[in-house]
Design an enzyme around this catalytic site. Structure first.
Site, mmCIF file in Angstrom:
data_model
loop_
_atom_site.group_PDB
_atom_site.id
_atom_site.type_symbol
_atom_site.label_atom_id
_atom_site.label_comp_id
_atom_site.label_asym_id
_atom_site.label_seq_id
_atom_site.Cartn_x
_atom_site.Cartn_y
_atom_site.Cartn_z
ATOM 1 C CD GLU A 1 -75.108 16.046 13.560
ATOM 2 O OE1 GLU A 1 -75.134 15.475 12.451
ATOM 3 O OE2 GLU A 1 -76.123 16.155 14.267
ATOM 4 C CG ASP B 1 -79.470 13.287 6.989
ATOM 5 O OD1 ASP B 1 -79.848 12.115 7.109
ATOM 6 O OD2 ASP B 1 -79.324 14.061 7.957
#
Length: 136
Positions: free
Chosen positions: A33, A44
């Site tokens: 991540e 996002d």
């Protein structure tokens, strides 16, 4: 009636104890991540993703709102991990039909939400996690 409630509560506690993401899986998700860095929030897929685990607002709410705010928690690795662990405890058994969750299940839930391990699109996310998790 109390016995039925007590048995149900005991069963839920036992199931929760099986739904514990292991440290290696958690670290592989963190590396994937953010490179395991406290990244700031950035837009996002329909909302901001923040911090070590790229947590979203709804994920943070579902994990119990630790740390006072999404921004604060996501910058603190211990708080972020607490959130991810709580989220997995809450949702892992829903996704697995009662069997003990695997790292693949956890990764796909992390990426796709409570039913993430049933969503075909999250298989690609697992393919990013797997080399880390399966390494020596």
């Amino acid at each position: 009636m109390f016995k039925i409630f007590a048995i149900g509560l005991l069963f839920a506690m036992i199931m929760a104890s099986f739904a514990q993401i292991n440290d290696k899986c958690l670290q592989c998700i963190c590396k994937t991540e953010s490179g395991c860095r406290p990244l700031g929030c950035a837009f996002d897929v329909n909302s901001d993703s923040c911090g070590y685990y790229q947590l979203k607002q709804l994920y943070w709410v579902d994990c119990g709102k630790p740390g006072g705010s999404l921004a604060a928690c996501s910058k603190d690795k211990a708080c972020s991990e607490k959130c991810v662990r709580a989220y997995m405890t809450r949702y892992a058994s829903r996704c697995t039909g009662g069997r003990t969750p695997t790292c693949q299940d956890y990764a796909r839930i992390h990426n796709g939400g409570p039913n993430g391990c049933k969503i075909a699109a999250t298989a690609g996310y697992w393919n990013k996690i797997a080399p880390c998790y399966n390494s020596g």
